[in-house]
Motif scaffolding. Structure first.
Motif, PDB file in Angstrom:
ATOM      1  N   LEU A  39       1.023  -1.210  -0.170  1.00  0.00           N
ATOM      2  CA  LEU A  39       0.076  -0.299   0.228  1.00  0.00           C
ATOM      3  C   LEU A  39       1.047   1.117   0.041  1.00  0.00           C
ATOM      4  N   TRP A  40       2.176   1.358   1.084  1.00  0.00           N
ATOM      5  CA  TRP A  40       2.670   2.706   0.797  1.00  0.00           C
ATOM      6  C   TRP A  40       3.289   2.119  -0.630  1.00  0.00           C
ATOM      7  N   LEU A  41       4.185   1.637  -0.803  1.00  0.00           N
ATOM      8  CA  LEU A  41       4.695   1.683  -2.147  1.00  0.00           C
ATOM      9  C   LEU A  41       4.024   2.122  -3.486  1.00  0.00           C
ATOM     10  N   GLY A  47       0.645   7.744  -6.338  1.00  0.00           N
ATOM     11  CA  GLY A  47      -0.606   6.977  -5.610  1.00  0.00           C
ATOM     12  C   GLY A  47      -1.149   7.029  -4.963  1.00  0.00           C
ATOM     13  N   ALA A  48      -0.958   8.477  -4.208  1.00  0.00           N
ATOM     14  CA  ALA A  48      -1.281   9.146  -3.232  1.00  0.00           C
ATOM     15  C   ALA A  48      -2.834   9.213  -2.807  1.00  0.00           C
ATOM     16  N   ILE A  49      -2.760  10.256  -3.547  1.00  0.00           N
ATOM     17  CA  ILE A  49      -4.331  10.690  -4.397  1.00  0.00           C
ATOM     18  C   ILE A  49      -5.094   9.269  -4.409  1.00  0.00           C
ATOM     19  N   GLY A  50      -4.861   9.099  -5.460  1.00  0.00           N
ATOM     20  CA  GLY A  50      -6.048   8.027  -5.352  1.00  0.00           C
ATOM     21  C   GLY A  50      -6.484   7.364  -3.766  1.00  0.00           C
ATOM     22  N   MET A  51      -5.457   6.523  -3.239  1.00  0.00           N
ATOM     23  CA  MET A  51      -5.583   5.843  -2.026  1.00  0.00           C
ATOM     24  C   MET A  51      -6.218   7.048  -0.919  1.00  0.00           C
ATOM     25  N   THR A  52      -6.180   7.563  -1.206  1.00  0.00           N
ATOM     26  CA  THR A  52      -6.742   9.005   0.060  1.00  0.00           C
ATOM     27  C   THR A  52      -7.541   8.905  -0.283  1.00  0.00           C
ATOM     28  N   LYS A  61      -8.511   2.321   6.889  1.00  0.00           N
ATOM     29  CA  LYS A  61      -7.129   2.767   7.397  1.00  0.00           C
ATOM     30  C   LYS A  61      -8.291   4.118   8.059  1.00  0.00           C
ATOM     31  N   THR A  62      -8.511   4.034   8.032  1.00  0.00           N
ATOM     32  CA  THR A  62      -9.309   5.311   9.118  1.00  0.00           C
ATOM     33  C   THR A  62      -8.616   5.675  10.173  1.00  0.00           C
ATOM     34  N   LYS A  63      -8.444   4.253  10.922  1.00  0.00           N
ATOM     35  CA  LYS A  63      -8.984   3.945  12.112  1.00  0.00           C
ATOM     36  C   LYS A  63      -6.747   4.593  12.242  1.00  0.00           C
ATOM     37  N   HIS A  64      -5.793   4.420  12.084  1.00  0.00           N
ATOM     38  CA  HIS A  64      -4.501   4.002  11.525  1.00  0.00           C
ATOM     39  C   HIS A  64      -3.918   5.702  11.429  1.00  0.00           C
ATOM     40  N   LEU A  65      -3.448   5.975  12.633  1.00  0.00           N
ATOM     41  CA  LEU A  65      -3.004   7.272  12.245  1.00  0.00           C
ATOM     42  C   LEU A  65      -2.001   7.062  11.072  1.00  0.00           C
ATOM     43  N   GLN A  66      -1.172   6.700  10.867  1.00  0.00           N
ATOM     44  CA  GLN A  66      -0.118   6.654  10.264  1.00  0.00           C
ATOM     45  C   GLN A  66      -0.561   6.421   8.607  1.00  0.00           C
ATOM     46  N   PHE A  67      -1.931   6.268   8.117  1.00  0.00           N
ATOM     47  CA  PHE A  67      -3.399   6.045   7.053  1.00  0.00           C
ATOM     48  C   PHE A  67      -3.429   7.711   6.936  1.00  0.00           C
ATOM     49  N   LYS A  68      -4.335   7.948   7.803  1.00  0.00           N
ATOM     50  CA  LYS A  68      -5.651   9.024   8.538  1.00  0.00           C
ATOM     51  C   LYS A  68      -4.746  10.302   7.946  1.00  0.00           C
ATOM     52  N   PHE A  69      -3.162  10.076   8.668  1.00  0.00           N
ATOM     53  CA  PHE A  69      -2.108  11.424   7.827  1.00  0.00           C
ATOM     54  C   PHE A  69      -1.724  11.660   7.131  1.00  0.00           C
ATOM     55  N   GLY A  70      -0.979  10.566   6.973  1.00  0.00           N
ATOM     56  CA  GLY A  70       0.329  10.035   5.947  1.00  0.00           C
ATOM     57  C   GLY A  70      -0.287  10.250   4.482  1.00  0.00           C
ATOM     58  N   LEU A  71      -1.322   9.277   4.311  1.00  0.00           N
ATOM     59  CA  LEU A  71      -1.589   9.179   3.223  1.00  0.00           C
ATOM     60  C   LEU A  71      -1.633  10.825   2.641  1.00  0.00           C
ATOM     61  N   PRO A  72      -2.809  11.495   3.160  1.00  0.00           N
ATOM     62  CA  PRO A  72      -3.071  12.806   2.917  1.00  0.00           C
ATOM     63  C   PRO A  72      -1.988  13.584   2.283  1.00  0.00           C
ATOM     64  N   LEU A  76      -0.466  15.180  -1.306  1.00  0.00           N
ATOM     65  CA  LEU A  76      -0.513  16.931  -1.413  1.00  0.00           C
ATOM     66  C   LEU A  76       1.304  16.858  -1.755  1.00  0.00           C
ATOM     67  N   ALA A  77       2.650  15.886  -1.342  1.00  0.00           N
ATOM     68  CA  ALA A  77       3.422  15.720  -2.312  1.00  0.00           C
ATOM     69  C   ALA A  77       3.583  15.573  -3.090  1.00  0.00           C
ATOM     70  N   ASP A  78       2.741  14.503  -4.051  1.00  0.00           N
ATOM     71  CA  ASP A  78       2.899  14.576  -4.978  1.00  0.00           C
ATOM     72  C   ASP A  78       2.004  15.331  -5.924  1.00  0.00           C
ATOM     73  N   ILE A  79       1.044  16.521  -5.284  1.00  0.00           N
ATOM     74  CA  ILE A  79       0.334  17.584  -6.192  1.00  0.00           C
ATOM     75  C   ILE A  79       1.949  18.447  -6.656  1.00  0.00           C
ATOM     76  N   ALA A  80       2.508  18.718  -5.527  1.00  0.00           N
ATOM     77  CA  ALA A  80       3.455  19.470  -5.486  1.00  0.00           C
ATOM     78  C   ALA A  80       4.356  19.210  -6.205  1.00  0.00           C
ATOM     79  N   LEU A  81       4.590  17.812  -6.491  1.00  0.00           N
ATOM     80  CA  LEU A  81       5.714  17.426  -7.288  1.00  0.00           C
ATOM     81  C   LEU A  81       5.161  17.289  -8.487  1.00  0.00           C
ATOM     82  N   CYS A  82       4.109  17.028  -8.790  1.00  0.00           N
ATOM     83  CA  CYS A  82       3.370  16.866 -10.761  1.00  0.00           C
ATOM     84  C   CYS A  82       4.207  18.102 -11.166  1.00  0.00           C
ATOM     85  N   LEU A  83       3.134  19.580 -10.029  1.00  0.00           N
ATOM     86  CA  LEU A  83       2.852  20.825 -10.221  1.00  0.00           C
ATOM     87  C   LEU A  83       4.514  21.504 -11.149  1.00  0.00           C
TER      88      LEU A  83
END
Length: 90
Positions: A39-41, A47-52, A61-72, A76-83
């Motif tokens: 999932l993290w790979l 692929g973080a936008i689709g996963m979020t 995975k909404t109760k897992h803090l690493q996913f709840k905060f890490g994926l969003p 955002l990092a994906d969007i910045a990199l793509c731009l």
């Protein structure tokens, strides 16, 4: 080159969305799950936008803090990199 980046970005986010759905279905059926490493790979390779979106759509995975905060954060990092890449390549 920019067209390939756009196509890749769209496909990997569909994949991210789908694997969140598939993992949720496997969890409901008590089947062998998709590993968190996988999932993290997918999230790290843009692929973080689709996963979020999948995480929120399927309440997975909404109760897992690493996913709840890490994926969003990665989304955002994906969007910045793509731009940045779009500006660099155009």
């Amino acid at each position: 080159m920019i067209n390939l980046l756009i196509i890749y970005f769209i496909i990997i986010n569909f994949v991210g969305f789908y694997i969140m759905k598939a993992d949720k279905e496997k969890a409901r059926k008590h089947e062998y799950r998709i590993s968190e490493k996988t999932l993290w790979l997918v999230a790290i390779v843009l692929g973080a936008i689709g996963m979020t979106l999948g995480m929120n759509a399927f309440r997975h995975k909404t109760k897992h803090l690493q996913f709840k905060f890490g994926l969003p954060f990665l989304a955002l990092a994906d969007i910045a990199l793509c731009l940045y890449l779009f500006n660099l390549l155009s």
